[in-house]
Design a protein around this motif. Structure first.
Motif, short mmCIF file in Angstrom:
data_model
loop_
_atom_site.label_atom_id
_atom_site.label_comp_id
_atom_site.label_asym_id
_atom_site.label_seq_id
_atom_site.Cartn_x
_atom_site.Cartn_y
_atom_site.Cartn_z
N THR A 113 0.82 -1.21 0.00
CA THR A 113 0.00 0.00 0.00
C THR A 113 0.86 1.26 0.00
O THR A 113 2.00 1.25 0.48
N ILE A 114 0.30 2.31 -0.55
CA ILE A 114 0.86 3.65 -0.40
C ILE A 114 -0.20 4.46 0.33
O ILE A 114 -1.32 4.64 -0.16
N ILE A 115 0.13 4.90 1.52
CA ILE A 115 -0.84 5.60 2.37
C ILE A 115 -0.59 7.10 2.29
O ILE A 115 0.53 7.56 2.53
N ILE A 116 -1.63 7.85 1.95
CA ILE A 116 -1.55 9.30 1.89
C ILE A 116 -2.33 9.86 3.08
O ILE A 116 -3.55 9.70 3.17
N TYR A 117 -1.62 10.49 3.99
CA TYR A 117 -2.25 11.12 5.15
C TYR A 117 -2.56 12.57 4.79
O TYR A 117 -1.67 13.35 4.47
N LEU A 118 -3.85 12.89 4.83
CA LEU A 118 -4.31 14.19 4.37
C LEU A 118 -5.40 14.71 5.31
O LEU A 118 -6.33 13.97 5.66
N GLN A 132 0.77 12.53 -7.36
CA GLN A 132 1.52 12.74 -8.59
C GLN A 132 2.91 13.30 -8.31
O GLN A 132 3.90 12.90 -8.93
N SER A 133 2.99 14.23 -7.38
CA SER A 133 4.28 14.80 -7.01
C SER A 133 5.19 13.75 -6.38
O SER A 133 6.38 13.67 -6.71
N TRP A 134 4.63 12.94 -5.50
CA TRP A 134 5.41 11.87 -4.86
C TRP A 134 5.88 10.87 -5.91
O TRP A 134 7.05 10.47 -5.90
N TRP A 135 5.01 10.48 -6.83
CA TRP A 135 5.36 9.50 -7.87
C TRP A 135 6.49 10.03 -8.75
O TRP A 135 7.44 9.31 -9.06
N ARG A 136 6.37 11.29 -9.16
CA ARG A 136 7.40 11.88 -10.02
C ARG A 136 8.75 11.92 -9.30
O ARG A 136 9.79 11.63 -9.91
N ASN A 137 8.76 12.27 -8.02
CA ASN A 137 10.01 12.31 -7.26
C ASN A 137 10.61 10.92 -7.10
O ASN A 137 11.84 10.74 -7.21
N GLN A 138 9.75 9.93 -6.86
CA GLN A 138 10.23 8.56 -6.75
C GLN A 138 10.86 8.11 -8.07
O GLN A 138 11.92 7.49 -8.09
N ALA A 139 10.17 8.42 -9.17
CA ALA A 139 10.68 8.05 -10.49
C ALA A 139 12.04 8.69 -10.74
O ALA A 139 12.97 8.02 -11.19
#
Length: 244
Positions: A113-118, A132-139
């Motif tokens: 899982t990827i948990i987003i705490y918001l 999207q920002s997290w995914w781009r940084n990971q990539a």
């Protein structure tokens, strides 16, 4: 670019096939996890042949689309909802949203899982932007590591300057090499693939710094450096997106 509409029947309905003439010798029919379909083929292929070919392949296209709809990770990361699934480094994962008392959002990546705490649990736009920002940084971070490793291991000795890396969303390519700018461009969706497949794409694009075209020299070099590249490419095409 021309299109042709196929009627796949009551379940999958009509699908629009993007027809793209290119400087190639063979015909390539591709079905993507995004459920898009494209046909790449040589220039001057008659329209009648194209229609006959697509009609004969209609059953195969229908099966591919059905398979991707049934898969847990077929989405293209647009308009995600709480509980959406995708692939991350070769594994199916779910994206879960949880309420946070902190104003600052947080993302925690676990095995499945990827948990987003918001704090704003009903703010879907913010939910998507954060992911999207997290995914781009990971990539960028993961691709950068693979690029540096392969460059230092193989290409540095050829006195090729270390290339710049750009991450983009691309619909039909895993990556590209802009040799005159000494730049490697990688598709951010490649992050869905496992590390071995990512390494294959990075090596493929780095090899273009030595060989512009997909000729015998290019593939000989690729095979020497990565003898199992065909297996990696095949897994990438079948398990992440067919033919991209």
């Amino acid at each position: 670019m021309k299109t042709y509409t196929l009627d796949l029947g009551a379940i999958n309905g009509k699908v629009c096939v993007a027809i793209q003439p290119k400087k190639i010798k063979n015909v390539h029919l591709k079905v993507y996890r995004t459920l898009n379909v494209s046909l790449n083929l040589p220039h001057k292929v008659p329209s009648e042949w194209i229609v006959n070919f697509l009609e004969k392949r209609k059953s195969w296209i229908d099966k591919q689309i059905t398979k991707y709809k049934a898969a847990s990770g077929y989405n293209d990361l647009h308009d995600l909802k709480n509980g959406s699934s995708t692939q991350f480094l070769g594994k199916d994962i779910r994206i879960i949203q949880k309420k946070s008392n902190d104003d600052k959002p947080e993302i925690v990546a676990e095995e499945k899982t990827i948990i987003i705490y918001l704090k704003e649990v009903n703010d879907s736009d913010k939910f998507n932007k954060i992911f999207q920002s997290w995914w781009r940084n990971q990539a960028y971070n993961i691709f950068s590591d693979e690029l540096a490793f392969l460059y230092n291991k193989i290409f540095k000795k050829y006195s090729i300057p270390f290339p710049a890396l750009q991450i983009r969303k691309m619909n039909t390519l895993w990556g590209s090499c802009i040799k005159k700018r000494n730049k490697i461009v990688l598709n951010e969706y490649l992050l869905k693939a496992d590390k071995l497949c990512i390494q294959y794409v990075v090596l493929h694009e780095l090899t273009h710094l030595l060989y512009d075209k997909h000729n015998a020299d290019f593939y000989n070099f690729l095979t020497i450096q990565m003898p199992d590249w065909k297996l990696r490419k095949n897994r990438l095409d079948k398990e992440v997106v067919n033919g991209l």
